[in-house]
Design an enzyme around this catalytic site. Structure first.
Site, PDB file in Angstrom:
ATOM      1  NE  ARG A 262      -1.960  -1.339   3.681  1.00  0.00           N
ATOM      2  CZ  ARG A 262      -1.948  -0.645   4.813  1.00  0.00           C
ATOM      3  NH1 ARG A 262      -2.742   0.372   4.980  1.00  0.00           N
ATOM      4  NH2 ARG A 262      -1.143  -0.982   5.796  1.00  0.00           N
TER       5      ARG A 262
ATOM      6  CB  SER B  52      -5.990  -6.572   8.971  1.00  0.00           C
ATOM      7  OG  SER B  52      -6.216  -7.321   7.807  1.00  0.00           O
TER       8      SER B  52
END
Length: 150
Positions: free
Chosen positions: A90, A127
């Protein structure tokens, strides 16, 4: 057959993870989603629940297998006869970390790592953030794949 592992804790499995698997299936014959057991991480869901959730999500996709593991990732890859590791990144910080690990994995085991950049609209999904939202009973439906039963 081109087989890759997609290792992670997947606590929980997010739309970002789902995107990486979907994209990797375009060039891999099979993907083994390896759910790592990390004694140093405090997880929200027990390993059995994570295996069940992800297995159910992919129950109609024969090219996906879901397996827990408690070893070095390269040893897990060898145990399932995978020649590739797929990882999503990311940020630049993710890239620097993954590059180092990929170099070590190639040197120790000859296993190549394929890095897939996260789609721009998913870079904020992690997450960790989803776990925090769960902890505070917030709606996480836009951060997990449709069909993932939590």
């Amino acid at each position: 057959m081109k087989r890759a592992i997609f290792p992670g804790t997947f606590d929980p499995f997010t739309v970002g993870h789902f995107s990486v698997v979907k994209r990797a299936l375009t060039f891999m014959d099979e993907i083994v989603i390896g759910i790592g057991i990390n004694e140093n991480k405090k997880t929200y869901f027990p390993i059995e629940k994570r295996v069940e959730m992800i297995s159910n999500l992919y129950k109609d996709e024969p090219r996906i297998k879901v397996v827990p593991y408690n070893s070095l990732t390269i040893d897990f890859a060898n145990s399932v006869d995978a020649k590739f590791i797929v990882r999503g990144i990311r940020t630049v910080k993710d890239f620097e970390y993954e590059e180092t690990i990929a170099d070590i994995n190639r040197q120790l085991a000859g296993i190549e790592t394929i890095l897939l950049f996260t789609e721009p609209e998913l870079t904020c999904v992690s997450s960790t953030i989803v776990r925090e939202l769960l902890h505070y009973n917030k709606d996480i439906s836009c951060f997990i794949p449709k069909g993932l039963e939590i």
